[in-house]
Design a protein around this motif. Structure first.
Motif, PDB file in Angstrom:
ATOM      1  N   UNK A  30      30.572   6.102 -43.141  1.00 49.37           N
ATOM      2  CA  UNK A  30      30.282   6.645 -44.166  1.00 49.37           C
ATOM      3  C   UNK A  30      31.280   5.578 -44.879  1.00 49.37           C
ATOM      4  N   UNK A  31      31.028   5.339 -46.148  1.00 51.72           N
ATOM      5  CA  UNK A  31      31.499   5.063 -47.168  1.00 51.72           C
ATOM      6  C   UNK A  31      32.449   5.220 -48.381  1.00 51.72           C
ATOM      7  N   UNK A  32      33.716   4.966 -48.822  1.00 49.29           N
ATOM      8  CA  UNK A  32      33.627   5.331 -50.304  1.00 49.29           C
ATOM      9  C   UNK A  32      34.667   4.622 -51.040  1.00 49.29           C
ATOM     10  N   UNK A  33      34.573   4.853 -51.917  1.00 49.53           N
ATOM     11  CA  UNK A  33      35.043   4.114 -52.898  1.00 49.53           C
ATOM     12  C   UNK A  33      35.659   4.136 -54.221  1.00 49.53           C
ATOM     13  N   UNK A  34      35.973   3.589 -55.422  1.00 51.39           N
ATOM     14  CA  UNK A  34      37.105   4.080 -56.467  1.00 51.39           C
ATOM     15  C   UNK A  34      36.079   2.775 -57.884  1.00 51.39           C
ATOM     16  N   UNK A  60      33.307   1.505 -44.335  1.00 51.95           N
ATOM     17  CA  UNK A  60      32.044   2.133 -42.915  1.00 51.95           C
ATOM     18  C   UNK A  60      32.740   1.011 -41.777  1.00 51.95           C
ATOM     19  N   UNK A  61      32.627   1.574 -41.007  1.00 53.21           N
ATOM     20  CA  UNK A  61      32.604   0.988 -39.873  1.00 53.21           C
ATOM     21  C   UNK A  61      31.600   0.709 -38.619  1.00 53.21           C
ATOM     22  N   UNK A  62      31.076   0.263 -37.819  1.00 59.52           N
ATOM     23  CA  UNK A  62      30.323   0.185 -37.451  1.00 59.52           C
ATOM     24  C   UNK A  62      28.997  -0.360 -37.561  1.00 59.52           C
ATOM     25  N   UNK A  76      32.937   7.515 -55.257  1.00 62.15           N
ATOM     26  CA  UNK A  76      32.033   7.408 -54.349  1.00 62.15           C
ATOM     27  C   UNK A  76      32.029   7.625 -52.667  1.00 62.15           C
ATOM     28  N   UNK A  77      31.228   8.841 -52.775  1.00 65.55           N
ATOM     29  CA  UNK A  77      31.110   9.371 -51.140  1.00 65.55           C
ATOM     30  C   UNK A  77      29.650   8.878 -50.688  1.00 65.55           C
ATOM     31  N   UNK A  78      29.813   7.979 -49.677  1.00 68.12           N
ATOM     32  CA  UNK A  78      28.340   7.152 -49.458  1.00 68.12           C
ATOM     33  C   UNK A  78      28.604   8.074 -47.669  1.00 68.12           C
ATOM     34  N   UNK A  79      27.540   8.859 -47.426  1.00 70.08           N
ATOM     35  CA  UNK A  79      28.079   9.361 -45.790  1.00 70.08           C
ATOM     36  C   UNK A  79      26.624   9.230 -44.937  1.00 70.08           C
TER      37      UNK A  79
END
Length: 202
Positions: free
Chosen positions: A133-137, A98-100, A122-125
C-alpha cells in the motif's frame, strides 16, 4: 272525524302496496329491493364501526435527498492543518512508501490533482498485497507519479485536506486499466467516480 282518519291510515298500506302484489314479477322485484336495502344498511354500519374502532396509524415519511456538497463538508472536520503533528510537505511526495515490490512487474501512473484547488492525501491499498500500500501527499493543482504492481488490484482513497472529507473510488485493476493517468477530480464534472466515506474508512 278521528275514526275516519284512523281508518284511512289503516287502509293506506294496502292502497300503496296493492299495485305491487298484482303479479309475481312485481313481488319478486319488491323483495329483491328490500334485500338489497338490508344488505347495504348492514355493510354501511359495519364499515362505520370498523373505521371508528381502528386506531389511527402513525405516518412515517422517508425523505431521501442528496446532501449538498457545501453542507456535507461542514461535517468533515477540516481543514487538516498538519500531517499528524508535522507540517505538510512543500511539494508532492510519499507519506508511506510501498514495500515488497522488488522483483514484480511495475507500471507507472500519474495521480492528477490539477483539477482541485486544494491539497489531498491519496492512499492506494493493494487488495492482493496489503504491504504494498502507498500513501502520498499532492498539493493543490499538482500531480505525482507512483509505481504500482501490474498484477495488483488497488482501492484508491482520497482525503481533501481543505474540508477534511474522505472519498473512495471503485477498485482499480492495474492490468485492465487503460492509460497512465488517475484523475483525482472530487468536484465538478467527473466527480461521480468518487463517493464519500467516513473518516474511519479512510
Amino acid at each position: 272525524m278521528l275514526l275516519r282518519i284512523a281508518s284511512w291510515l289503516f287502509q293506506l298500506p294496502g292502497r300503496l302496496f296493492a299495485p305491487i302484489f298484482k303479479n309475481r314479477l312485481t313481488i319478486l322485484i319488491f323483495f329483491m329491493l328490500v334485500a338489497v336495502g338490508i344488505f347495504a344498511a348492514k355493510y354501511l354500519r359495519y364499515t362505520q364501526q370498523h373505521e371508528d374502532s381502528a386506531p389511527l396509524a402513525a405516518q412515517h415519511y422517508l425523505i431521501q435527498r442528496e446532501i449538498p456538497l457545501r453542507e456535507a463538508r461542514e461535517h468533515c472536520g477540516g481543514p487538516l492543518i498538519d500531517n499528524q503533528g508535522q507540517p505538510w510537505p512543500a511539494v508532492a511526495g510519499y507519506l508511506q512508501q510501498p514495500a515488497g515490490q522488488a522483483g514484480g512487474a511495475l507500471r507507472e501512473f500519474t495521480l492528477d490533482n490539477r483539477h482541485n484547488a486544494f491539497a489531498v492525501r491519496v492512499k492506494l491499498e493493494n487488495t492482493l498485497a496489503p504491504k504494498q500500500s502507498t500513501e502520498v501527499f499532492i498539493p493543490a493543482a499538482g500531480s505525482f507519479k507512483v509505481k504500482m504492481d501490474a498484477a495488483g488490484e488497488y482501492v484508491m482513497k482520497v482525503k481533501d485536506l481543505k474540508s477534511g472529507c474522505s472519498f473512495r473510488a471503485a477498485t482499480l485493476s492495474v492490468e485492465e486499466h487503460q492509460g497512465g493517468q488517475l484523475p483525482l477530480r472530487l468536484t465538478g464534472e467527473g466527480a461521480e467516480s468518487f463517493h464519500p466515506i467516513g473518516d474511519s474508512e479512510y
